[in-house]
Design a protein around this motif. Structure first.
Motif, mmCIF file in Angstrom:
data_model
loop_
_atom_site.group_PDB
_atom_site.id
_atom_site.type_symbol
_atom_site.label_atom_id
_atom_site.label_comp_id
_atom_site.label_asym_id
_atom_site.label_seq_id
_atom_site.Cartn_x
_atom_site.Cartn_y
_atom_site.Cartn_z
ATOM 1 N N GLY A 30 7.320 3.765 -12.455
ATOM 2 C CA GLY A 30 7.103 2.480 -11.786
ATOM 3 C C GLY A 30 7.791 2.413 -10.440
ATOM 4 N N GLU A 31 8.937 3.084 -10.314
ATOM 5 C CA GLU A 31 9.647 3.069 -9.028
ATOM 6 C C GLU A 31 8.910 3.901 -7.978
ATOM 7 N N MET A 32 8.117 4.877 -8.395
ATOM 8 C CA MET A 32 7.278 5.603 -7.443
ATOM 9 C C MET A 32 6.211 4.664 -6.858
ATOM 10 N N VAL A 33 5.669 3.799 -7.724
ATOM 11 C CA VAL A 33 4.729 2.776 -7.247
ATOM 12 C C VAL A 33 5.424 1.869 -6.234
ATOM 13 N N GLY B 183 5.896 3.524 -2.871
ATOM 14 C CA GLY B 183 4.646 3.530 -2.109
ATOM 15 C C GLY B 183 4.381 2.199 -1.438
ATOM 16 N N ALA B 184 4.701 1.101 -2.128
ATOM 17 C CA ALA B 184 4.515 -0.231 -1.532
ATOM 18 C C ALA B 184 5.449 -0.433 -0.351
ATOM 19 N N TYR B 185 6.716 0.021 -0.476
ATOM 20 C CA TYR B 185 7.653 -0.122 0.645
ATOM 21 C C TYR B 185 7.275 0.790 1.810
ATOM 22 N N THR B 186 6.662 1.923 1.514
ATOM 23 C CA THR B 186 6.150 2.768 2.606
ATOM 24 C C THR B 186 5.096 2.011 3.406
ATOM 25 N N THR B 187 4.222 1.285 2.702
ATOM 26 C CA THR B 187 3.213 0.457 3.380
ATOM 27 C C THR B 187 3.874 -0.600 4.244
ATOM 28 N N PHE B 188 4.918 -1.237 3.723
ATOM 29 C CA PHE B 188 5.643 -2.252 4.498
ATOM 30 C C PHE B 188 6.227 -1.654 5.781
ATOM 31 N N ALA C 168 -0.917 4.270 -5.346
ATOM 32 C CA ALA C 168 -1.146 3.054 -6.135
ATOM 33 C C ALA C 168 -0.313 1.905 -5.575
ATOM 34 N N GLY C 169 0.904 2.203 -5.136
ATOM 35 C CA GLY C 169 1.753 1.181 -4.528
ATOM 36 C C GLY C 169 1.163 0.623 -3.249
ATOM 37 N N VAL C 170 0.470 1.472 -2.479
ATOM 38 C CA VAL C 170 -0.203 0.988 -1.264
ATOM 39 C C VAL C 170 -1.236 -0.066 -1.633
ATOM 40 N N LEU D 118 8.842 -4.332 -8.329
ATOM 41 C CA LEU D 118 7.386 -4.200 -8.391
ATOM 42 C C LEU D 118 6.936 -3.273 -9.514
ATOM 43 N N GLY D 119 7.548 -2.105 -9.617
ATOM 44 C CA GLY D 119 7.098 -1.118 -10.593
ATOM 45 C C GLY D 119 7.369 -1.501 -12.033
ATOM 46 N N GLN D 120 8.390 -2.340 -12.262
ATOM 47 C CA GLN D 120 8.751 -2.705 -13.628
ATOM 48 C C GLN D 120 7.642 -3.488 -14.322
ATOM 49 N N GLY D 121 6.832 -4.195 -13.521
ATOM 50 C CA GLY D 121 5.762 -4.989 -14.105
ATOM 51 C C GLY D 121 4.594 -4.166 -14.616
ATOM 52 N N TYR D 122 4.586 -2.861 -14.306
ATOM 53 C CA TYR D 122 3.422 -2.042 -14.665
ATOM 54 C C TYR D 122 3.761 -0.852 -15.562
#
Length: 537
Positions: A277-280, A283-288, A448-450, A462-466
């Motif tokens: 989940g932390e990899m997800v 990826g989201a923070y990379t987008t940010f 997937a995080g993107v 974020l990743g903990q929810g999935y």
């Protein structure tokens, strides 16, 4: 006599030579000034005359009249829009909108209004907006009239219908006219036709209109309204079921993105990776970060920010996964409990690192224009960002399937999955396959995080929810089987959305978990059993 004729001809010549816009402005000014001398009983006629001009300035004039901010100057009868300015009134020219100075309140006479005048003003304003040259403004006005139907605006709506050419606007106007007819004193035949139109085209917006009309409906109309309400409610049940399917597919695409990397990692290596989940999240923070750089340095590239973030997120999270496998996990093969605890500890470290760098508050990630907004086919509401995420999830699935079936790396991964010892004896470097597989799974989690950054809050949690849902998808579909992950993700997504309205979000997830446990009791290998090391272990 000759001089009089000469003067008249000169005046006619000057009037003819006057620009048409100036003549129209003078005519409008005369109509506005007439408001100052009009009696309350005749005010409706003057308002109608102003509205018929169709001039955009009339909107502000009528607004001021309805609000009691229209005054006439006592000395010459000139009418002005006014604003309070201490003990004085600030004057605004009603035609040009320019300031005309200030004057004491005693020098002005307020144009009186009553409820009848206010109704006439509302009707006139509705008609003016409905006749706007801007299609978007006409559609917005028609929708507003439909939501709050006023019988006083019925004539304005009918006039607008005569002039309207756009089909979408005409449809809303027809529904608004039907809603007004039910509250009017028109013949019952017209009202029955209005009920029929609302029944066929009104949708959920027609239900409150019909319900309100039912209480005061005359004999012969009640049955029509009741039948229309029943028909619309039946149609709404169908569309609500379709909407739940859409929400389920949307949730399923999110679960597929979050679980697909875990599926190949778990299938090939047998690793329970609690840091997935932390990899997800990374990826989201990379987008940010990509969007932050684009906004500050390359704002013209914002619409391409997601395309830039995708490969960067894949490479970054894939590298983190490779380091994690080489540095920690490779020493823990065959020890599932220690691996679970180690990856859980790593997940906490990654979360705290992100909190230290970015803070614990949510970070804003913008949507490009092609992922913004929604459209409504029938009774469904489909948002563009969810639709594109479904397409993206299926594209990632197809690309991964191609990698596993058609490339040497995929062949080696499948060989290690089915029989690690035999693959090693055939010269396949199983440690390298393990490392690349873990990096690939982590990279897919990053992209997937993107996608998730477009529909969820970008935060350290974020990743903990999935992660739990991802494990449920993998186990339900069959460990290491991509087709099982696809079917499992969409099945659980749709099941969740159908249970939520009856059981609530939390209890719905509990019921899903119970159903999966019962299913696994009957089929321990999941929907699609896969032979290999992970199964045999």
């Amino acid at each position: 006599m000759y001089r009089i004729i000469q003067t008249v001809l000169a005046m006619l010549f000057l009037f003819a030579a006057m620009p048409q816009g100036l003549r129209a402005a003078e005519g409008l000014r005369n109509l506005v000034n007439a408001l100052g001398e009009a009696k309350l009983s005749a005010m409706d006629e003057h308002i109608a005359a102003l509205a018929k001009t169709g001039e955009p300035e009339v909107v502000a004039i009528l607004d001021a009249l309805g609000a009691g901010n229209l005054y006439a100057r006592k000395t010459d009868g000139q009418v002005f829009l006014t604003k309070e300015s201490g003990s004085n009134l600030a004057l605004i020219d009603p035609i040009s909108g320019e300031s005309a100075g200030e004057t004491p309140k005693a020098a002005m006479s307020k144009i009186k209004v009553n409820n009848s005048v206010r109704r006439a003003v509302r009707a006139a304003l509705g008609g003016l907006t409905l006749l706007s040259p801007d299609r978007a403004q006409r559609l917005k006005a028609a929708q507003s009239v439909l939501q709050t139907p006023d019988v006083d605006a019925l004539d304005a709506v009918e006039n607008a219908l005569v002039a309207e050419k756009d089909e979408a606007v005409r449809t809303v106007l027809e529904q608004a006219r039907a809603a007004m007819l039910l509250a009017s004193d028109r013949p019952i035949e017209e009202k029955k036709e209005a009920v029929r139109l609302l029944r066929e085209n009104g949708g959920r917006e027609a239900l409150p209109v019909l319900s309100a009309a039912l209480g005061s409906a005359e004999n012969g109309l009640e049955q029509d309204i009741e039948a229309a309400i029943a028909s619309i409610e039946q149609a709404q049940e169908f569309w609500n079921a379709g909407q739940n399917v859409w929400y389920g597919l949307s949730l399923g695409s999110v679960l597929l993105l979050a679980a697909i990397g875990l599926a190949i990692t778990f299938g090939v290596m047998g690793i329970i990776n609690m840091a997935h989940g932390e990899m997800v999240m990374l990826g989201a923070y990379t987008t940010f970060l990509v969007q932050d750089v684009v906004r500050t340095s390359f704002p013209h590239l914002f619409e391409w920010s997601l395309a830039i973030a995708l490969p960067l997120a894949f490479l970054f999270t894939g590298t983190v996964g490779l380091v994690l496998e080489r540095g920690v996990i490779r020493f823990l093969y065959g020890r599932p409990l220690e691996t679970l605890l180690a990856t859980w500890g790593i997940s906490l470290i990654l979360q705290q690192s992100v909190r230290t760098i970015f803070g614990s508050t949510n970070r804003e990630v913008g949507n490009p224009f092609w992922m913004s907004g929604a459209f409504e086919p029938g009774g469904l509401t489909i948002t563009w960002n969810r639709l594109w995420i479904i397409v993206f999830a299926l594209a990632v699935f197809a690309a991964l399937l191609f990698l596993l079936k058609k490339t040497p790396m995929g062949l080696q991964m499948r060989a290690v999955t089915q029989n690690r010892r035999m693959a090693s004896s055939m010269g396949i470097r199983t440690p390298l396959v393990d490392a690349l597989t873990f990096a690939l799974g982590s990279g897919i989690a990053g992209i997937a995080g993107v996608a998730l950054s477009q529909i969820d809050n970008v935060s350290p949690n974020l990743g903990q929810g999935y992660i739990i849902d991802s494990f449920m998808v993998v186990v339900f579909g069959g460990v290491g089987n991509l087709w099982g992950t696809l079917v499992g993700a969409f099945s659980l997504g749709i099941l969740n959305k159908f249970l939520e309205p009856y059981a609530g979000a939390v209890l719905g997830k509990i019921l899903v978990l119970v159903l999966i446990i019962l299913f696994i009791q009957k089929r321990p290998r999941g929907l699609f059993a896969l032979k290999g090391r992970a199964v045999e272990a």
